[in-house]
Design a protein around this motif. Structure first.
Motif, short mmCIF file in Angstrom:
data_model
loop_
_atom_site.label_atom_id
_atom_site.label_comp_id
_atom_site.label_asym_id
_atom_site.label_seq_id
_atom_site.Cartn_x
_atom_site.Cartn_y
_atom_site.Cartn_z
N CYS A 159 0.83 -1.21 0.00
CA CYS A 159 0.00 0.00 0.00
C CYS A 159 0.87 1.26 0.00
O CYS A 159 0.53 2.26 -0.62
CB CYS A 159 -0.93 0.01 1.21
SG CYS A 159 -2.22 -1.20 1.08
N ASN B 172 2.65 1.42 -3.64
CA ASN B 172 1.77 1.64 -4.78
C ASN B 172 0.82 2.80 -4.63
O ASN B 172 0.47 3.45 -5.60
CB ASN B 172 0.97 0.37 -5.07
CG ASN B 172 1.86 -0.75 -5.52
OD1 ASN B 172 2.47 -0.67 -6.57
ND2 ASN B 172 1.98 -1.79 -4.70
N PHE B 173 0.37 3.02 -3.40
CA PHE B 173 -0.63 4.07 -3.23
C PHE B 173 -0.13 5.19 -2.31
O PHE B 173 -0.87 6.11 -2.00
CB PHE B 173 -1.93 3.49 -2.63
CG PHE B 173 -2.39 2.21 -3.29
CD1 PHE B 173 -2.58 2.15 -4.67
CD2 PHE B 173 -2.64 1.06 -2.52
CE1 PHE B 173 -3.02 0.97 -5.26
CE2 PHE B 173 -3.07 -0.10 -3.12
CZ PHE B 173 -3.25 -0.15 -4.50
N PRO C 229 -7.12 2.80 0.93
CA PRO C 229 -6.78 2.58 -0.47
C PRO C 229 -7.70 1.60 -1.20
O PRO C 229 -7.86 1.71 -2.41
CB PRO C 229 -5.35 2.03 -0.41
CG PRO C 229 -5.18 1.54 0.96
CD PRO C 229 -6.03 2.39 1.83
N LEU C 230 -8.28 0.65 -0.50
CA LEU C 230 -9.15 -0.28 -1.21
C LEU C 230 -10.58 0.24 -1.30
O LEU C 230 -11.47 -0.43 -1.81
CB LEU C 230 -9.11 -1.67 -0.56
CG LEU C 230 -7.77 -2.40 -0.68
CD1 LEU C 230 -7.85 -3.80 -0.09
CD2 LEU C 230 -7.29 -2.47 -2.11
N ASP C 231 -10.79 1.44 -0.81
CA ASP C 231 -12.11 2.05 -0.87
C ASP C 231 -12.14 3.12 -1.96
O ASP C 231 -13.14 3.77 -2.17
CB ASP C 231 -12.42 2.67 0.50
CG ASP C 231 -13.91 2.91 0.70
OD1 ASP C 231 -14.69 2.17 0.08
OD2 ASP C 231 -14.27 3.83 1.45
N VAL C 232 -11.02 3.32 -2.61
CA VAL C 232 -10.93 4.33 -3.68
C VAL C 232 -10.15 3.72 -4.84
O VAL C 232 -9.65 2.60 -4.75
CB VAL C 232 -10.20 5.60 -3.19
CG1 VAL C 232 -11.03 6.37 -2.21
CG2 VAL C 232 -8.85 5.25 -2.59
N TYR C 233 -10.05 4.47 -5.94
CA TYR C 233 -9.22 3.99 -7.05
C TYR C 233 -8.74 5.20 -7.83
O TYR C 233 -9.23 6.33 -7.63
CB TYR C 233 -10.03 3.07 -7.97
CG TYR C 233 -11.18 3.78 -8.64
CD1 TYR C 233 -11.01 4.46 -9.85
CD2 TYR C 233 -12.45 3.78 -8.05
CE1 TYR C 233 -12.06 5.13 -10.44
CE2 TYR C 233 -13.50 4.45 -8.64
CZ TYR C 233 -13.31 5.12 -9.83
OH TYR C 233 -14.35 5.79 -10.42
N LYS C 234 -7.78 4.96 -8.67
CA LYS C 234 -7.37 6.00 -9.61
C LYS C 234 -7.49 5.39 -11.00
O LYS C 234 -7.22 4.20 -11.18
CB LYS C 234 -5.94 6.43 -9.34
CG LYS C 234 -5.78 7.30 -8.11
CD LYS C 234 -4.53 8.18 -8.22
CE LYS C 234 -4.40 9.11 -7.04
NZ LYS C 234 -3.42 8.66 -6.06
N VAL C 235 -7.85 6.20 -11.97
CA VAL C 235 -8.02 5.68 -13.32
C VAL C 235 -6.69 5.13 -13.85
O VAL C 235 -6.66 4.14 -14.57
CB VAL C 235 -8.57 6.78 -14.24
CG1 VAL C 235 -8.63 6.31 -15.69
CG2 VAL C 235 -9.95 7.21 -13.76
N ASN C 236 -5.61 5.74 -13.40
CA ASN C 236 -4.30 5.30 -13.90
C ASN C 236 -3.56 4.38 -12.94
O ASN C 236 -2.34 4.34 -12.93
CB ASN C 236 -3.45 6.51 -14.27
CG ASN C 236 -3.23 7.40 -13.06
OD1 ASN C 236 -3.83 7.17 -12.01
ND2 ASN C 236 -2.39 8.41 -13.20
N ASP C 237 -4.29 3.65 -12.09
CA ASP C 237 -3.62 2.69 -11.21
C ASP C 237 -2.82 1.68 -12.02
O ASP C 237 -3.17 1.41 -13.18
CB ASP C 237 -4.68 1.90 -10.40
CG ASP C 237 -5.11 2.64 -9.16
OD1 ASP C 237 -4.33 3.47 -8.67
OD2 ASP C 237 -6.24 2.40 -8.70
N ASN C 238 -1.81 1.13 -11.38
CA ASN C 238 -0.97 0.13 -12.03
C ASN C 238 -1.81 -0.99 -12.63
O ASN C 238 -2.63 -1.61 -11.96
CB ASN C 238 0.00 -0.43 -10.99
CG ASN C 238 0.81 -1.59 -11.51
OD1 ASN C 238 0.93 -1.75 -12.73
ND2 ASN C 238 1.37 -2.36 -10.61
#
Lengths: 359, 168, 331
Positions: free
Chosen positions: C300, C303-304, C317-326
């Protein structure tokens, strides 16, 4: 009752020799802690161990024991029929068990082998075991066995009581079963004579009795913690059950199973079926009154819904219900494992005294 | 080794990859028959319990596939899943599972060709690794005779030795 | 290595003075909030029944506040004792406890307005196994006391998670009982290298060694679930180990079931674990269960850029996301 003296020099050879007719179990160090397990060939019990992390009850009451095996494959012979799991109940000896851990077997025996019910797994395993116990010369600070009708030199539940004395073990022979093991180990003479005829024994008789008594008094005087439960029996169940102190006592309790799993006298178990493909087993696993699943009903109702009620159950069972039902003291031998290992310092000594003296 | 046919548990999202599997079927694209498909509403539904359960019960590999990012039927399910899968994959490998045992893909329902292609690759990659070694539940009839005692552990002190070696 | 931690030269006497000051301040605050009726109860530590043990306790009368204490054996995480409480509670919280209180708040387990946080600047907790290793555990209490007097907190004596602590002072609090202690300034590289050293060592092993390493480590596990129950993060009404339809984890002593339990327990804590060490402090077999949670902490963080419980304004971190996540592991 006879006593012989075994020179430590011949001890390990004798233990090894007894393997011809016994399977051997003893304390061995596994990582940080000692545990009781079957000794591999050539492996010796560690006679200098202080305490085993888990009690030796698993010898006859394992954490998980297969009772039956079944096969659901219709092509198999006797499919869908429970088959007895194969067991080995040939003679075995547990060496170095502490006297009060052996005493705990007597307590478990009340539950697993009584006029109403005999658990075959327990009865067979217990009966095939010879208890070669080792007296505890220096009890640790958690030990309160003398308050629990046993003690570091208690010989009431053992077949042989070994007392560590300088370069030798003084062996109190309590039963024929014990004598048989000593014979098998070659610690007695060939014709089975005991007194004086053993290697290195010259002072059998009165002296040795005195020595043991002195060591016993020394050991017992080192035990500082005491509990009393004399008044618990007279009090009514409901008075103690509804006493105001329970929520306070249980506040810190995490309701993990540490105390029940390490306890030599906790006997609760659960029966589970496990299948893998078409094969399955029915097994008997340790259970713990600390978990909500222990009492939850099929309806979803749980009579011991709150954490503190489950903590109360453990102590009520050990210190009150057991006394009332069997009239044989409390269901505790004072080994101190739960006190030592509890992550939240739930101390049975305090609780017992509070139940005894509280309003 | 060439005899070995891996069993692969395949968890597909209902809206995209399951459609792709359908399309691959009706289009008669060839892919190996080693995959066993489980349909879930969304790749976000997949829990690590399911992966371990597959290994417990004899799967040699696991393949999870859902919609392309942005295409999720539930708008964001696969974005959440992506973070979870990354942790899951790395954590499985940390526990000792070989990297080629677990696969992830995004395949839309129009990509029948990609489905057949990934299926072939997944099966081939697991075939290379051979039968699963870890997280398999033991055969139940092969219980120890006495079952009375903790058995001594053959790996005893292995961990200590490894750490000590590294420290040295 | 630049260590700002001043523990290494704190001797037993200084620790005693600090403990005494902390204890007095905690009692004072507890009395105050109870008398002013700001809270219904105070949750803190009291002395255990043996030297060097403590026990979480609940105080509801100002006159009982003198039971409260503070010392270097307050290992359990008191955030574990507030979950689900409906009343107003004051909690004595060190750095990690406060991070778990933040977790509870953002996970809607408790309301901030129902909490009164008595913040404790933490000097680290002593490893519980030192009780046994370093000190002769004999029945005679005199020798115990002598040994106690020679007992400083230096870095070697701290429990593992305290050695790499990133937040010794509470993140949120209503009052602090002392001046904040100095935090160590970590660079990202230092964190990845030092803080996750134990994880890095395992990552460096071959796959099959990693598998046997954990088998070996967990072979003494009795599944008493002390690690789960000591953890403030574990509050599911029904734990997955108790689920029976389907049954995810067998109930026997099969090592695979033990591994499965530890795998899934750690995974449930991903992005939430504050590395408070309560699980290891509670384990009766001294199993290093943090090796699992710490790996996920590392993931975490790498990566985040996430560290749990540091802010009330960010979602885990597992409650959100980013469009450009790995996405490079996905075909």
């Amino acid at each position: 009752m006879k006593i012989i003296k075994i020179d430590k020099k011949i001890w390990s050879d004798g233990v090894e020799k007894s393997r011809d007719s016994y399977r051997l179990i003893g304390p061995v160090k596994d990582r940080e802690f000692h545990q009781f397990r079957e000794l591999a060939k050539g492996e010796q019990p560690d006679m200098n161990y202080k305490n085993s992390r888990l009690s030796p009850k698993s010898i006859a009451f394992p954490q998980s024991e297969t009772m039956f095996i079944y096969d659901l494959d219709e092509k198999a012979e006797e499919h869908h029929i429970m088959q007895d799991a194969e067991k080995d109940y040939s003679p075995r000896a547990v060496i170095g068990i502490r006297p009060y851990d052996a005493k705990a077997f007597k307590i478990l025996d009340l539950n697993f082998n009584n006029s109403d019910y005999q658990d075959p797994y327990w009865v067979n395993a217990y009966n095939c075991t010879t208890f070669i116990s080792l007296a505890v010369n220096s009890p640790d600070k958690f030990d309160f066995s003398t308050s629990c009708a046993t003690g570091p030199f208690d010989d009431s539940a053992v077949d042989v009581l070994l007392v560590d004395y300088n370069d030798s073990y003084l062996a109190k022979i309590m039963t024929d079963k014990g004598l048989a093991w000593l014979n098998a180990a070659g610690f007695t003479t060939k014709n089975g004579e005991i007194d004086g005829a053993v290697t290195g024994v010259s002072e059998a008789g009165e002296d040795i009795y005195e020595i043991i008594e002195k060591l016993k008094a020394d050991a017992e005087s080192k035990i500082r913690s005491k509990i009393s439960f004399d008044k618990i029996k007279e009090k009514s169940i409901l008075d103690i059950f509804n006493a105001p102190f329970w929520e306070d006592i249980a506040f810190a309790c995490l309701n993990c199973g540490t105390c029940t799993y390490s306890c030599p006298t906790c006997w609760c178990f659960d029966i589970q079926d496990e299948t893998n493909g078409r094969k399955g087993i029915r097994q008997k696993n340790w259970d713990s009154c600390m978990t909500p699943l222990f009492t939850v009903h099929a309806t979803g109702h749980n009579p011991r819904h709150n954490d503190w009620e489950r903590t109360r159950q453990r102590f009520m069972h050990k210190l009150k219900y057991f006394q009332d039902k069997y009239n044989q003291g409390i269901m505790c031998v004072g080994c101190g494992r739960c006190v030592e290992q509890c992550p939240a310092n739930i101390d049975i000594r305090n609780i017992c005294n509070q139940m005894n003296n509280g309003e | 080794m060439s005899e070995f046919e891996p069993k692969i548990i395949t968890i597909l999202c209902n809206w995209c990859t399951y459609g792709a599997a359908d399309l691959a079927g009706v289009s008669r694209f060839q892919y190996p028959p080693n995959i066993r498909v489980i349909r879930v509403p969304c790749s976000g539904r997949v829990s690590p319990k399911m992966i371990l359960s597959a290994f417990h019960n004899g799967a040699d590999g696991v393949w999870i596939s859902g919609c392309h990012p942005g295409d999720c039927h539930y708008i964001t399910g696969n974005y959440y899943a992506r973070r979870k899968f990354m942790l899951l994959k790395n954590f499985l490998e940390y526990n000792g599972i070989e990297p080629g045992r677990i696969h992830f893909s995004w395949i839309s329902s129009a990509e029948g060709v990609k489905f057949a292609e990934v299926a072939r690759d997944v099966v081939e990659s697991v075939r290379q690794l051979g039968p699963a070694k870890y997280f398999i539940k033991k055969e139940l009839d092969d219980n120890d005779l006495c079952s009375c005692l903790n058995k001594s552990n053959p790996d005893n002190n292995l961990a200590k030795n490894i750490l000590e070696e590294q420290a040295a | 290595m630049t260590m700002n931690i001043n523990q290494s030269d704190i001797n037993k006497k200084q620790i005693d003075i600090i403990n005494q000051q902390y204890t007095e301040k905690i009692r004072e605050s507890a009395k105050k909030v109870l008398l002013e009726k700001k809270v219904d109860v105070v949750i803190g530590f009291k002395n255990g029944t043996e030297p060097m043990t403590t026990e979480p306790c609940l105080i509801n009368k100002a006159s009982d506040a003198d039971k409260l204490i503070w010392n270097e054996h307050c290992r359990l995480n008191l955030a574990n004792y507030v979950k689900g409480r409906k009343d107003k509670a004051a909690v004595v919280a060190k750095g990690c406890d406060s991070r778990n209180l933040v977790n509870h708040i953002i996970e809607h387990q408790i309301k901030r307005e129902n909490l009164y946080i008595i913040g404790v600047p933490c000097n680290g907790m002593v490893d519980k196994s030192l009780n046994l290793k370093e000190l002769k555990v004999e029945a005679e209490s005199d020798t115990m006391q002598e040994n106690l007097d020679l007992f400083p907190i230096n870095r070697d004596m701290l429990q593992d998670n305290c050695k790499t602590c990133i937040k010794r002072n509470p993140v949120i609090f209503d009052e602090m009982i002392a001046e904040p202690v100095k935090e160590r300034e970590w660079t990202k590289e230092e964190k990845l290298k030092e803080s996750f050293e134990s994880v890095n060592k395992i990552e460096a092993m071959a796959e099959s060694d990693r598998w046997s390493f954990f088998n070996d480590m967990l072979s003494s596990c009795t599944r008493c679930y002390a690690c789960r129950n000591a953890c403030p993060l574990c509050y599911c009404p029904t734990c997955f180990v108790d689920e029976s339809r389907p049954q995810w984890v067998g109930k026997g002593t099969d090592l695979i079931d033990v591994r499965t339990y530890h795998f899934l327990r750690a995974f449930h804590c991903a992005g939430r674990c504050t590395d408070c060490g309560a699980c290891e402090a509670a384990c009766p077999m001294n199993i290093k269960v943090r090796l699992f949670t710490k790996k996920l902490d590392k993931e975490c963080f790498e990566n985040f850029g996430w560290e749990a419980g540091m802010s009330l304004d960010e979602r885990p971190p597992l409650d959100v996301y980013k469009v450009n996540d790995n996405a490079n592991f996905i075909r």
